[in-house]
Design a protein around this motif. Structure first.
Motif, PDB file in Angstrom:
ATOM      1  N   GLN A 123       0.817  -1.215   0.000  1.00 43.82           N
ATOM      2  CA  GLN A 123       0.000   0.000   0.000  1.00 43.82           C
ATOM      3  C   GLN A 123       0.852   1.267   0.000  1.00 43.82           C
ATOM      4  N   LEU A 124       2.099   1.147  -0.461  1.00 43.42           N
ATOM      5  CA  LEU A 124       2.982   2.308  -0.433  1.00 43.42           C
ATOM      6  C   LEU A 124       2.518   3.417  -1.367  1.00 43.42           C
ATOM      7  N   GLY A 125       1.619   3.092  -2.285  1.00 41.93           N
ATOM      8  CA  GLY A 125       1.082   4.133  -3.157  1.00 41.93           C
ATOM      9  C   GLY A 125       0.154   5.083  -2.428  1.00 41.93           C
ATOM     10  N   GLU A 171       8.429  -0.879  -9.211  1.00 43.88           N
ATOM     11  CA  GLU A 171       7.840   0.329  -8.640  1.00 43.88           C
ATOM     12  C   GLU A 171       7.791   0.257  -7.109  1.00 43.88           C
ATOM     13  N   VAL A 172       7.421  -0.910  -6.580  1.00 45.77           N
ATOM     14  CA  VAL A 172       7.374  -1.074  -5.124  1.00 45.77           C
ATOM     15  C   VAL A 172       8.785  -1.013  -4.548  1.00 45.77           C
ATOM     16  N   ALA A 173       9.749  -1.600  -5.252  1.00 48.22           N
ATOM     17  CA  ALA A 173      11.139  -1.555  -4.790  1.00 48.22           C
ATOM     18  C   ALA A 173      11.634  -0.114  -4.719  1.00 48.22           C
ATOM     19  N   GLU A 174      11.294   0.696  -5.721  1.00 48.61           N
ATOM     20  CA  GLU A 174      11.711   2.102  -5.734  1.00 48.61           C
ATOM     21  C   GLU A 174      11.041   2.870  -4.598  1.00 48.61           C
ATOM     22  N   ALA A 175       9.771   2.573  -4.349  1.00 50.73           N
ATOM     23  CA  ALA A 175       9.057   3.259  -3.261  1.00 50.73           C
ATOM     24  C   ALA A 175       9.674   2.905  -1.911  1.00 50.73           C
TER      25      ALA A 175
END
Length: 535
Positions: free
Chosen positions: A452-454, A485-489
């Motif tokens: 849920q990092l978005g 994308e999740v790794a970057e977040a």
């Protein structure tokens, strides 16, 4: 002379099993008393004769005393029932005694009674205003009884129509009726533990084989009044091991929520048989080490450098481990399973051609066992390769009820030379308490937060948690990193390491290169330790 000797013999036998014997009439008035009168009551036997027997007990026991006299039939025995004694002068601790009653047919209308003194609060669960045992207390008493090998019956009783009768009474009368019913149940229960209300009109208790459940049901229905009928069933646990009995008890209580006693009893034998089979098969799996371990990489976010692997269990080929691990938890075999996994990881570390670190899951329940810590101490003595290579990842931390005790256990592991990680770390107050009490090397952030990092609010909360960990010198691991994308977040939040299919799939051996990473895929089922059960 013979009569006198015979009387002395009978008195000796009575005192061998009791501290105080006394006799009452049908009104509950003491007509005779002998034994440790002054020690128990602070009064002489002459002072007690002619007094109501209620003077011996706490006022809260009055409904049970009244029910005990009403329910006692000639030639029958009630008890032992653990009762709270009246508080004497200068006594702060509540004392308890086991009360037994017997109505000798040749001595009407007298009732013979005995008291055996117990410790302060010994073995007596709490009761609510109706005299019933709360669900959590009942579960604890039942499980303790089963684990001690006391595999007696579980009695299920449904009083159909009781709710309607209670609704027609004023609050005072309804309370009196509930007290009377709970007292009758308590008198018929094992050790006088009492009954628990499973659902409206449904009660369960640890039973006594000598008590007729049919007679008890009739007595309860008669006490409740016209329009109330009783349905009941007795479930026998005497043929199983403690693990089998515990699972069967949980099944029975879960089923009793929605079904009647007769229906529960019909499925009970099949559950017992199936549980025996499951215990046997799981034990064989552990003994033969027929489960497999696969190894998923944990990688430094940003540099893609391998840090360590997590060992994940597989059963029956490539099936998810979730069901088997839940079974181990339900059958109290998780400690044996944890030690089997740790032993397997130690074997892999000992044979590894080059240094490698592998995380093995250890449940909070296992961590608190001295035998498990002794087992790990022996592993530490195998050498530096094991001490540096074995990382212990603590799961099911909800089982930590004493944080100081858990902190000492974690400290013992670190003193042995092992690194320690807290699994399924979140943003709640419990996780923050762990940071405050536990000195650990890593925390693994729950994949539900990572996914849920978005969400702006979730990301903000997690950023502060990661910063707090950094201030404390605790490294963070994000699980469930499935995409770039999740790794970057996660990297933007300052998370140190990542685990998920973006970095690499689980493999049969602890080997990894960045080329083995997959761009997407499902997260392997992992341990949660949350078991749904009644109560």
């Amino acid at each position: 002379m013979t009569d006198k000797r015979e009387k002395m013999r009978l008195l000796g036998l009575a005192f061998a099993g009791a501290d105080l014997v006394f006799e009452i009439d049908d009104a509950g008035v003491i007509t005779f008393v002998l034994g440790a009168v002054e020690q128990i009551t602070g009064k002489s036997d002459a002072d007690l004769v002619g007094q109501g027997w209620g003077k011996l007990f706490a006022s809260s026991e009055e409904p049970t005393l009244r029910a005990a006299l009403e329910a006692l039939r000639p030639g029958k025995r009630n008890g032992p029932v653990r009762m709270a004694l009246a508080s004497g002068e200068g006594r702060r601790l509540q004392r308890f005694a086991d009360l037994s009653l017997f109505r000798l047919p040749q001595n009407p209308p007298r009732v013979s009674c005995s008291l055996s003194i117990g410790g302060a609060g010994h073995g007596r669960p709490a009761r609510d205003a109706r005299g019933l045992v709360p669900a959590n207390d009942f579960n604890a008493v039942a499980e303790a009884s089963i684990n001690q090998g006391e595999l007696g019956p579980l009695d299920l009783i449904e009083l159909k129509g009781l709710a309607r009768v209670l609704s027609q009474l004023d609050p005072s009368a309804a309370g009196d009726l509930q007290q009377r019913l709970s007292s009758l149940l308590r008198l018929a229960s094992r050790d006088g533990v009492g009954a628990v209300e499973v659902a409206d009109e449904k009660f369960a208790m640890l039973g006594q084989s000598a008590v007729s459940l049919e007679e008890l049901g009739d007595r309860l229905a008669a006490a409740a009044g016209p329009g109330v009928s009783s349905e009941h069933a007795r479930l026998d646990f005497s043929t199983g091991e403690p693990q089998t009995a515990l699972k069967a008890m949980r099944f029975a209580l879960d089923r009793f929520l929605t079904a009647g006693p007769t229906v529960v009893a019909q499925g009970f034998a099949a559950v017992m048989s199936d549980t025996v089979r499951q215990v046997t098969e799981f034990r064989r799996t552990l003994d033969e080490r027929s489960f497999k371990l696969v190894y998923q990489p944990i990688v430094a976010i940003g540099s893609d450098r391998l840090h360590h692997f997590e060992a994940l269990a597989r059963f029956d080929g490539e099936s998810s481990p979730a069901d088997s691990i839940r079974l181990a938890e339900e059958l109290d075999l998780i400690i044996e399973f944890d030690m089997a996994v740790i032993d397997t990881v130690c074997d892999v570390l000992a044979r590894a051609a080059k240094p490698v670190m592998i995380a093995a899951n250890i449940s909070a329940i296992s961590l608190l066992q001295p035998a498990v810590r002794a087992h790990l101490q022996r592993a530490a003595h195998m050498g530096q390769k094991i001490r540096r290579g074995l990382l212990l990842e603590i799961t099911e931390t909800k089982a930590f009820s004493d944080l100081a005790l858990a902190s000492r256990a974690i400290g013992a592991l670190r003193d042995m030379g092992f690194a320690v990680c807290i699994d399924d770390f979140g943003a709640g107050s419990a996780s923050l308490d762990y940071l405050r009490h536990f000195e650990v090397d890593f925390v693994k952030i729950d994949g539900r937060f990572i996914s849920q990092l978005g969400e702006r609010r979730d990301a903000a909360v997690l950023r502060h948690v990661v910063a707090l960990c950094a201030d404390l010198g605790v490294k963070t691991i994000a699980e469930g990193v499935e995409t770039k994308e999740v790794a970057e977040a996660a990297r933007a939040l300052g998370v140190d390491y990542g685990q998920g299919w973006h970095f690499g799939k689980p493999t049969a051996t602890p080997e990894w290169t960045s080329a083995s990473a997959a761009s997407s895929g499902p997260l392997l089922a992992r341990r949660r330790g949350e078991v749904e059960q009644w109560g």
